[in-house]
Design a protein around this motif. Structure first.
Motif, PDB file in Angstrom:
ATOM      1  N   LEU A  81      17.293   2.090  -9.463  1.00  0.00           N
ATOM      2  CA  LEU A  81      17.866   0.810 -10.139  1.00  0.00           C
ATOM      3  C   LEU A  81      17.004  -0.170 -10.354  1.00  0.00           C
ATOM      4  CD1 LEU A  81      20.811  -0.528 -10.285  1.00  0.00           C
ATOM      5  CD2 LEU A  81      20.901  -0.879  -8.246  1.00  0.00           C
ATOM      6  N   HIS A  82      17.181  -1.218 -11.195  1.00  0.00           N
ATOM      7  CA  HIS A  82      16.365  -2.375 -11.293  1.00  0.00           C
ATOM      8  C   HIS A  82      17.471  -3.449 -11.323  1.00  0.00           C
ATOM      9  CE1 HIS A  82      13.103  -4.226 -14.098  1.00  0.00           C
ATOM     10  NE2 HIS A  82      13.336  -5.070 -12.670  1.00  0.00           N
ATOM     11  N   VAL A  83      17.388  -4.388 -10.469  1.00  0.00           N
ATOM     12  CA  VAL A  83      18.256  -5.638 -10.472  1.00  0.00           C
ATOM     13  C   VAL A  83      17.798  -6.816 -11.043  1.00  0.00           C
ATOM     14  CG1 VAL A  83      19.898  -6.827  -8.846  1.00  0.00           C
ATOM     15  CG2 VAL A  83      19.207  -4.609  -8.372  1.00  0.00           C
ATOM     16  N   SER A  84      18.603  -7.241 -12.039  1.00  0.00           N
ATOM     17  CA  SER A  84      18.009  -8.491 -12.767  1.00  0.00           C
ATOM     18  C   SER A  84      16.649  -8.122 -13.378  1.00  0.00           C
ATOM     19  CB  SER A  84      17.793  -9.671 -11.683  1.00  0.00           C
ATOM     20  OG  SER A  84      17.742 -10.859 -12.492  1.00  0.00           O
ATOM     21  N   PRO A  85      16.714  -7.322 -14.431  1.00  0.00           N
ATOM     22  CA  PRO A  85      15.450  -6.761 -14.911  1.00  0.00           C
ATOM     23  C   PRO A  85      14.614  -7.682 -15.535  1.00  0.00           C
ATOM     24  CG  PRO A  85      17.439  -5.675 -16.273  1.00  0.00           C
ATOM     25  CD  PRO A  85      17.773  -6.564 -14.981  1.00  0.00           C
ATOM     26  N   PRO A  91       9.346   9.394 -18.533  1.00  0.00           N
ATOM     27  CA  PRO A  91      10.382  10.455 -18.748  1.00  0.00           C
ATOM     28  C   PRO A  91      10.892  10.807 -17.578  1.00  0.00           C
ATOM     29  CG  PRO A  91       8.272  11.523 -19.247  1.00  0.00           C
ATOM     30  CD  PRO A  91       8.050  10.050 -19.094  1.00  0.00           C
ATOM     31  N   ASN A  92      10.349  10.879 -16.441  1.00  0.00           N
ATOM     32  CA  ASN A  92      10.730  11.445 -15.199  1.00  0.00           C
ATOM     33  C   ASN A  92      11.540  10.485 -14.188  1.00  0.00           C
ATOM     34  OD1 ASN A  92       8.176  10.076 -14.768  1.00  0.00           O
ATOM     35  ND2 ASN A  92       8.174  10.698 -12.731  1.00  0.00           N
ATOM     36  N   ILE A  93      11.762   9.503 -14.779  1.00  0.00           N
ATOM     37  CA  ILE A  93      12.499   8.018 -14.309  1.00  0.00           C
ATOM     38  C   ILE A  93      13.799   8.250 -14.950  1.00  0.00           C
ATOM     39  CG2 ILE A  93      12.750   5.679 -13.555  1.00  0.00           C
ATOM     40  CD1 ILE A  93       9.896   5.712 -13.313  1.00  0.00           C
ATOM     41  N   ASN A  94      15.020   8.146 -13.933  1.00  0.00           N
ATOM     42  CA  ASN A  94      16.312   7.926 -14.554  1.00  0.00           C
ATOM     43  C   ASN A  94      16.784   6.758 -14.107  1.00  0.00           C
ATOM     44  OD1 ASN A  94      19.166   8.502 -15.313  1.00  0.00           O
ATOM     45  ND2 ASN A  94      19.747   9.528 -13.248  1.00  0.00           N
ATOM     46  N   TYR A  95      16.488   5.723 -15.361  1.00  0.00           N
ATOM     47  CA  TYR A  95      16.642   4.499 -15.240  1.00  0.00           C
ATOM     48  C   TYR A  95      17.948   3.710 -15.398  1.00  0.00           C
ATOM     49  CZ  TYR A  95      15.316  -0.666 -15.976  1.00  0.00           C
ATOM     50  OH  TYR A  95      15.037  -1.849 -16.057  1.00  0.00           O
ATOM     51  N   TYR A  96      18.380   2.942 -14.357  1.00  0.00           N
ATOM     52  CA  TYR A  96      19.817   1.943 -14.376  1.00  0.00           C
ATOM     53  C   TYR A  96      18.971   0.610 -14.347  1.00  0.00           C
ATOM     54  CZ  TYR A  96      22.372   6.289 -13.687  1.00  0.00           C
ATOM     55  OH  TYR A  96      22.922   7.436 -13.734  1.00  0.00           O
ATOM     56  N   SER A  97      19.525  -0.352 -15.128  1.00  0.00           N
ATOM     57  CA  SER A  97      19.305  -1.869 -14.709  1.00  0.00           C
ATOM     58  C   SER A  97      20.865  -2.462 -14.933  1.00  0.00           C
ATOM     59  CB  SER A  97      18.405  -2.215 -15.745  1.00  0.00           C
ATOM     60  OG  SER A  97      18.661  -2.347 -16.969  1.00  0.00           O
ATOM     61  N   GLY A  98      20.792  -3.523 -14.090  1.00  0.00           N
ATOM     62  CA  GLY A  98      21.821  -4.333 -14.010  1.00  0.00           C
ATOM     63  C   GLY A  98      21.880  -5.799 -13.527  1.00  0.00           C
ATOM     64  N   ASP A  99      22.871  -6.490 -13.735  1.00  0.00           N
ATOM     65  CA  ASP A  99      22.884  -7.986 -13.236  1.00  0.00           C
ATOM     66  C   ASP A  99      24.279  -8.438 -13.407  1.00  0.00           C
ATOM     67  OD1 ASP A  99      20.964 -10.206 -13.133  1.00  0.00           O
ATOM     68  OD2 ASP A  99      22.588 -11.001 -14.280  1.00  0.00           O
ATOM     69  N   ASN A 123      26.485  -4.634 -16.013  1.00  0.00           N
ATOM     70  CA  ASN A 123      27.206  -5.789 -15.300  1.00  0.00           C
ATOM     71  C   ASN A 123      27.652  -5.269 -14.009  1.00  0.00           C
ATOM     72  OD1 ASN A 123      28.334  -7.918 -14.326  1.00  0.00           O
ATOM     73  ND2 ASN A 123      29.753  -8.246 -16.268  1.00  0.00           N
ATOM     74  N   LEU A 124      26.630  -5.465 -12.867  1.00  0.00           N
ATOM     75  CA  LEU A 124      26.864  -5.210 -11.337  1.00  0.00           C
ATOM     76  C   LEU A 124      26.897  -6.350 -10.494  1.00  0.00           C
ATOM     77  CD1 LEU A 124      24.035  -5.279  -9.781  1.00  0.00           C
ATOM     78  CD2 LEU A 124      23.744  -3.261 -11.120  1.00  0.00           C
ATOM     79  N   ILE A 146      22.122 -15.126  -3.659  1.00  0.00           N
ATOM     80  CA  ILE A 146      23.531 -14.457  -3.487  1.00  0.00           C
ATOM     81  C   ILE A 146      23.921 -15.161  -1.976  1.00  0.00           C
ATOM     82  CG2 ILE A 146      24.480 -12.353  -2.559  1.00  0.00           C
ATOM     83  CD1 ILE A 146      22.783 -10.768  -4.452  1.00  0.00           C
ATOM     84  N   LYS A 147      25.186 -15.605  -2.017  1.00  0.00           N
ATOM     85  CA  LYS A 147      25.861 -16.372  -0.814  1.00  0.00           C
ATOM     86  C   LYS A 147      25.919 -15.317   0.245  1.00  0.00           C
ATOM     87  CE  LYS A 147      29.316 -19.213   0.574  1.00  0.00           C
ATOM     88  NZ  LYS A 147      30.725 -20.011   0.211  1.00  0.00           N
ATOM     89  N   GLU A 148      26.544 -13.855  -0.161  1.00  0.00           N
ATOM     90  CA  GLU A 148      26.836 -12.968   0.940  1.00  0.00           C
ATOM     91  C   GLU A 148      25.531 -12.114   1.176  1.00  0.00           C
ATOM     92  OE1 GLU A 148      31.189 -12.375   1.131  1.00  0.00           O
ATOM     93  OE2 GLU A 148      30.677 -12.102  -0.860  1.00  0.00           O
ATOM     94  N   GLU A 149      24.375 -12.767   1.780  1.00  0.00           N
ATOM     95  CA  GLU A 149      23.178 -11.955   1.765  1.00  0.00           C
ATOM     96  C   GLU A 149      23.564 -10.502   2.497  1.00  0.00           C
ATOM     97  OE1 GLU A 149      18.848 -12.829   3.585  1.00  0.00           O
ATOM     98  OE2 GLU A 149      20.693 -12.958   4.879  1.00  0.00           O
ATOM     99  N   LYS A 150      24.336 -10.568   3.689  1.00  0.00           N
ATOM    100  CA  LYS A 150      24.458  -9.215   4.565  1.00  0.00           C
ATOM    101  C   LYS A 150      25.015  -8.163   3.708  1.00  0.00           C
ATOM    102  CE  LYS A 150      24.112 -11.246   9.366  1.00  0.00           C
ATOM    103  NZ  LYS A 150      22.842 -10.437   9.596  1.00  0.00           N
ATOM    104  N   LYS A 151      26.073  -8.687   2.892  1.00  0.00           N
ATOM    105  CA  LYS A 151      26.632  -7.511   2.127  1.00  0.00           C
ATOM    106  C   LYS A 151      25.821  -7.207   1.159  1.00  0.00           C
ATOM    107  CE  LYS A 151      31.691  -8.944   2.144  1.00  0.00           C
ATOM    108  NZ  LYS A 151      32.797  -9.374   1.259  1.00  0.00           N
ATOM    109  N   ALA A 152      24.844  -7.876   0.557  1.00  0.00           N
ATOM    110  CA  ALA A 152      23.985  -7.394  -0.546  1.00  0.00           C
ATOM    111  C   ALA A 152      23.068  -6.376   0.184  1.00  0.00           C
ATOM    112  CB  ALA A 152      23.166  -8.488  -1.330  1.00  0.00           C
ATOM    113  N   LEU A 153      22.500  -6.667   1.341  1.00  0.00           N
ATOM    114  CA  LEU A 153      21.675  -5.969   2.132  1.00  0.00           C
ATOM    115  C   LEU A 153      22.229  -4.372   2.393  1.00  0.00           C
ATOM    116  CD1 LEU A 153      19.420  -8.372   3.965  1.00  0.00           C
ATOM    117  CD2 LEU A 153      18.659  -7.199   1.970  1.00  0.00           C
TER     118      LEU A 153
END
Length: 270
Positions: A102-106, A118-126, A143-144, A168-175
């Motif tokens: 998972l690549h966030v804000s790629p 080719p061995n990476i199942n890649y997801y990206s989102g923001d 959109n995540l 991110i305001k809610e840091e603990k939730k994100a972590l």
């Protein structure tokens, strides 16, 4: 006016314009002093980038502020993108193992690099801001919400989240969410700008955007991380390791690839 134009112009056309502009600038900047590890082009100099506000110097922000030779003229990789590149190539599983990532804000340079495996199942989102829709990210970008990820537990081998947590305001939730979706034998890169002169993170709630800019350096930042960043990660249940460019490269190589020798890569496991 800009936001309406961005909605009207197809992403593929924007991408073509960027590539054409990059090719022209690569020719203008050509030389042998610097090299981009992503696009492999060589340059006499790179483009400067980042904000030049006194705030960044006053707090000695690592990973933020105005930097000379920061931006690749061709592929637009930044110094922090290139730092991530050199850490990733130390991980041998990139070549051998089937991985879900998972690549966030790629970042486009990092995304293009990862797409080659080719061995990476890649997801990206923001969590899209209006100014980015259809302009900065292509249609494969999800959109995540990092505080409420729509993925099952123990889903990802690798998560790359570069300069996101400070927004991110809610840091603990994100972590918590990062920890939830990360596999037990997986790892994540969690980079943030860090005030090297501050022992502790500064965090005040419910500030105006103008006040946030004066205290945190940007009006969309929710805190200013200090030297306690690794301890904050540990307090949220992570095992933390760090890596520097000097762990792999010599001084001349660090200069050649225009890396920030002071910036650490923060690698976490649960």
């Amino acid at each position: 006016m800009k936001k309406y134009l961005r909605k009207l112009i197809p992403y593929n056309l924007i991408h073509l314009i960027r590539k054409t502009k990059g090719a022209i600038e690569a020719f203008i900047y050509r030389g042998n002093n610097f090299e981009c590890p992503f696009c492999k082009n060589k340059f006499r100099k790179l483009k400067d980038g980042g904000e030049s506000l006194p705030f960044f110097k006053d707090h000695k922000i690592i990973g933020g502020g105005r930097r000379i030779n920061m931006l690749c003229p061709y592929c637009l990789s930044t110094d922090r993108d290139r730092l991530i590149y050199f850490y990733l190539i130390t991980r041998k599983e990139f070549l051998k193992k089937q991985l879900t990532l998972l690549h966030v804000s790629p970042e486009s340079s990092v995304k293009s690099f990862l797409a080659k495996f080719p061995n990476i199942n890649y997801y990206s989102g923001d969590k899209f801001e209006e100014r980015y829709q259809g302009f900065y990210y292509d249609k494969t970008t999800l959109n995540l919400d990092l505080t409420n990820l729509q993925f099952p537990n123990d889903n990802f081998d690798i998560i790359i989240c570069n300069h996101v947590l400070e927004h991110i305001k809610e840091e603990k939730k994100a972590l918590f969410e990062i920890k939830r979706v990360l596999k037990y034998n997986g790892w994540a890169i969690l980079q943030v700008p860090i005030a090297n002169k501050n022992k502790n993170t500064i965090e005040y709630q419910n500030l105006s955007s103008k006040k946030r800019e004066s205290i945190y350096g940007q009006d969309d930042h929710m805190r200013l991380y200090g030297l306690d960043y690794a301890d904050r990660l540990r307090s949220n249940g992570f095992i933390v390791d760090t890596w520097r460019a000097s762990d792999l490269l010599n001084v001349n190589e660090i200069s050649k690839f225009a890396l920030n020798s002071e910036e650490k890569v923060y690698i976490i496991k649960k």
